[in-house]
Scaffold this motif. Structure first.
Motif, PDB file in Angstrom:
ATOM      1  N   THR A 271       0.799  -0.903   0.170  1.00  0.00           N
ATOM      2  CA  THR A 271       0.391  -0.298   0.040  1.00  0.00           C
ATOM      3  C   THR A 271       0.950   0.967   0.531  1.00  0.00           C
ATOM      4  OG1 THR A 271      -0.240   0.130   2.642  1.00  0.00           O
ATOM      5  CG2 THR A 271      -1.816  -1.154   1.056  1.00  0.00           C
ATOM      6  N   VAL A 272       0.448   2.078  -0.322  1.00  0.00           N
ATOM      7  CA  VAL A 272       1.105   3.452  -0.507  1.00  0.00           C
ATOM      8  C   VAL A 272       2.199   3.875   1.268  1.00  0.00           C
ATOM      9  CG1 VAL A 272       1.049   6.413  -0.111  1.00  0.00           C
ATOM     10  CG2 VAL A 272      -0.281   4.901  -1.479  1.00  0.00           C
ATOM     11  N   ALA A 273       0.873   3.736   2.517  1.00  0.00           N
ATOM     12  CA  ALA A 273       1.983   3.752   3.595  1.00  0.00           C
ATOM     13  C   ALA A 273       2.527   3.030   3.562  1.00  0.00           C
ATOM     14  CB  ALA A 273       0.806   3.723   4.596  1.00  0.00           C
ATOM     15  N   TYR A 274       2.412   1.840   3.402  1.00  0.00           N
ATOM     16  CA  TYR A 274       3.617   0.568   3.535  1.00  0.00           C
ATOM     17  C   TYR A 274       4.989   0.991   2.542  1.00  0.00           C
ATOM     18  CZ  TYR A 274       5.720  -4.091   4.055  1.00  0.00           C
ATOM     19  OH  TYR A 274       7.300  -4.939   4.223  1.00  0.00           O
ATOM     20  N   LEU A 275       4.356   1.863   1.190  1.00  0.00           N
ATOM     21  CA  LEU A 275       5.810   2.396   0.602  1.00  0.00           C
ATOM     22  C   LEU A 275       6.383   2.941   0.817  1.00  0.00           C
ATOM     23  CD1 LEU A 275       7.046   1.413  -2.626  1.00  0.00           C
ATOM     24  CD2 LEU A 275       5.228   2.916  -2.962  1.00  0.00           C
ATOM     25  N   MET A 276       6.116   4.220   2.056  1.00  0.00           N
ATOM     26  CA  MET A 276       6.738   5.277   2.816  1.00  0.00           C
ATOM     27  C   MET A 276       7.699   4.469   3.820  1.00  0.00           C
ATOM     28  SD  MET A 276       2.819   7.865   3.020  1.00  0.00           S
ATOM     29  CE  MET A 276       4.444   8.499   4.278  1.00  0.00           C
ATOM     30  N   TYR A 277       6.997   3.685   4.150  1.00  0.00           N
ATOM     31  CA  TYR A 277       7.756   2.969   5.205  1.00  0.00           C
ATOM     32  C   TYR A 277       9.056   2.497   4.700  1.00  0.00           C
ATOM     33  CZ  TYR A 277       9.609  -1.113   8.247  1.00  0.00           C
ATOM     34  OH  TYR A 277      10.138  -2.144   9.082  1.00  0.00           O
ATOM     35  N   GLN A 278       8.842   1.896   3.747  1.00  0.00           N
ATOM     36  CA  GLN A 278       9.809   1.272   2.844  1.00  0.00           C
ATOM     37  C   GLN A 278      11.235   2.203   2.065  1.00  0.00           C
ATOM     38  OE1 GLN A 278       7.924  -1.304  -0.074  1.00  0.00           O
ATOM     39  NE2 GLN A 278       8.835  -3.855   1.076  1.00  0.00           N
ATOM     40  N   TYR A 279      10.260   3.202   1.521  1.00  0.00           N
ATOM     41  CA  TYR A 279      11.182   4.194   1.481  1.00  0.00           C
ATOM     42  C   TYR A 279      13.085   4.638   2.590  1.00  0.00           C
ATOM     43  CZ  TYR A 279       9.869   5.258  -3.792  1.00  0.00           C
ATOM     44  OH  TYR A 279      10.607   4.207  -5.139  1.00  0.00           O
ATOM     45  N   ALA A 280      11.675   5.138   3.700  1.00  0.00           N
ATOM     46  CA  ALA A 280      11.912   5.732   5.091  1.00  0.00           C
ATOM     47  C   ALA A 280      13.439   4.259   5.408  1.00  0.00           C
ATOM     48  CB  ALA A 280      10.976   5.997   5.785  1.00  0.00           C
ATOM     49  N   PHE A 281      12.834   3.463   5.472  1.00  0.00           N
ATOM     50  CA  PHE A 281      13.481   2.910   6.260  1.00  0.00           C
ATOM     51  C   PHE A 281      14.470   1.578   6.259  1.00  0.00           C
ATOM     52  CE2 PHE A 281      10.171   5.569   9.321  1.00  0.00           C
ATOM     53  CZ  PHE A 281      10.869   5.552   9.787  1.00  0.00           C
ATOM     54  N   VAL A 282      13.642   1.166   5.424  1.00  0.00           N
ATOM     55  CA  VAL A 282      14.424   0.073   4.610  1.00  0.00           C
ATOM     56  C   VAL A 282      14.917  -0.331   2.928  1.00  0.00           C
ATOM     57  CG1 VAL A 282      13.438  -1.974   3.064  1.00  0.00           C
ATOM     58  CG2 VAL A 282      12.116  -1.815   4.932  1.00  0.00           C
ATOM     59  N   TYR A 283      14.954   1.115   2.032  1.00  0.00           N
ATOM     60  CA  TYR A 283      15.980   1.256   1.005  1.00  0.00           C
ATOM     61  C   TYR A 283      17.035   2.354   1.797  1.00  0.00           C
ATOM     62  CZ  TYR A 283      11.686  -0.605  -1.152  1.00  0.00           C
ATOM     63  OH  TYR A 283      11.124  -1.608  -1.872  1.00  0.00           O
ATOM     64  N   GLY A 284      17.820   1.828   2.771  1.00  0.00           N
ATOM     65  CA  GLY A 284      18.350   2.681   2.930  1.00  0.00           C
ATOM     66  C   GLY A 284      18.012   4.157   3.529  1.00  0.00           C
ATOM     67  N   GLY A 285      17.313   4.673   4.382  1.00  0.00           N
ATOM     68  CA  GLY A 285      17.016   6.047   4.637  1.00  0.00           C
ATOM     69  C   GLY A 285      16.701   6.879   4.003  1.00  0.00           C
ATOM     70  N   ASN A 286      15.780   6.362   3.043  1.00  0.00           N
ATOM     71  CA  ASN A 286      15.213   7.457   1.664  1.00  0.00           C
ATOM     72  C   ASN A 286      14.502   8.169   2.414  1.00  0.00           C
ATOM     73  OD1 ASN A 286      15.303   9.370  -0.535  1.00  0.00           O
ATOM     74  ND2 ASN A 286      15.325   7.972  -2.155  1.00  0.00           N
TER      75      ASN A 286
END
Length: 315
Positions: A271-286
């Motif tokens: 979901t959009v909120a889960y993708l936000m989490y991935q960008y911020a905390f999974v994909y190197g802190g983007n």
């Protein structure tokens, strides 16, 4: 010769001081004191709201145009974060999953609580007990409810598959199949929020005058016509408000995909909120890309709220 004798002077008795009466505070002073107290509480509430609600939104807008790791000095990158998010292959899938989840959650989580509230309102016995049973899931922490459903969906000893097996139906891979994973999350969300919706609808139903139902019965209206012509018009305001609140809440779904599926299988529950989490905390802190995605979601929700306010004002 007569002598004049002077009478001794009488000392004047000390005057008694009458105790001064304190004037009661004037009406203006009392009003000023009361207003100052109210303004003090209002300022405290506004400070907390600004600190925990408005300031994060302002920071999100600023971060969406920056490249930062929250330690070093941020750099302005313009619209690069938005281009990064839009060019992500999971971007379209996340929005599609969010809209489908919202639609299914509204079908289940908007209609079902209203129907349950109507049934409970018509009951004459065990009403308090049934209200408690319906409201019970709300008292559980969301994480506990999600973990409970993880056991229900277990393909081995899970409750749902055992129930299907008991009646001779084939078992399902609830969370491991792309066709059933999203609807499984909808079931969890509906069960978690059912009680709060039922109580709000019950409060609205109990404010409807019984004379309206009696008049409808005298006109020969059945239960469906009474619901359509009396219940729904009398609760239209609360129905509109709950619709907007549920759209806003379901479009920010995060706990269910985070705890149950991790966005899988094959991005079927991203979901959009889960993708936000991935960008911020999974994909190197983007954090910039995550904030850009959050800003897009906020604009969509503001548009939904504006439409709801327009409809409410016209009605």
């Amino acid at each position: 010769m007569a002598t004049l004798t002077r009478e001794p002077r009488r000392q004047a008795a000390p005057r008694r001081r009458t105790p001064s009466k304190r004037r009661p505070p004037s009406r203006r002073r009392r009003a000023t004191r009361r207003n100052l107290t109210a303004y003090g509480f209002l300022c405290g509430a506004l400070f907390c709201f600004a600190l925990f609600a408005w300031w994060p939104m302002v920071r999100e807008v600023v971060l969406s145009f920056q490249q930062t790791n929250l330690v070093d000095e941020p750099s302005w990158v313009g619209l690069d974060n938005f281009r990064t998010v839009v060019n992500d292959p999971a971007f379209g899938q996340a929005w599609r999953n969010t809209f489908v989840f919202t639609l299914l959650a509204l079908l289940c989580g908007y209609v079902v609580p209203f129907a349950v509230a109507i049934v409970l309102n018509e009951l004459r016995h065990a009403r308090a007990y049934l209200r408690f049973v319906v409201y019970l899931p709300v008292m559980l922490p969301p994480i506990v409810s999600v973990l409970l459903f993880r056991w229900f969906y277990d393909p081995g000893p899970g409750l749902f598959n055992q129930a299907l097996d008991a009646v001779g139906l084939p078992t399902l891979a609830w969370l491991d199949s792309t066709s059933t994973a999203l609807i499984s999350l909808v079931i969890v969300s509906t069960w978690m929020n059912l009680g709060a919706g039922v109580l709000i609808y019950l409060a609205a139903l109990q404010n409807i005058s019984g004379d309206l139902y009696e008049a409808a019965e005298l006109d020969g209206a059945g239960i469906l016509k009474r619901i359509w012509h009396v219940t729904i018009p009398q609760t239209r305001l609360i129905l509109t408000l709950m619709l907007m609140l549920q759209i806003v809440a379901t479009m920010q779904v995060f706990i269910e995909p985070y705890m149950l599926t991790g966005g899988g299988p094959e991005n079927a529950t991203v979901t959009v909120a889960y993708l936000m989490y991935q960008y911020a905390f999974v994909y190197g802190g983007n954090y910039g890309a995550g904030s850009a995605l959050g800003l897009m979601l906020m604009l969509v929700l503001l548009a939904v709220a504006a439409v709801q306010m327009r409809l409410t004002r016209e009605s």
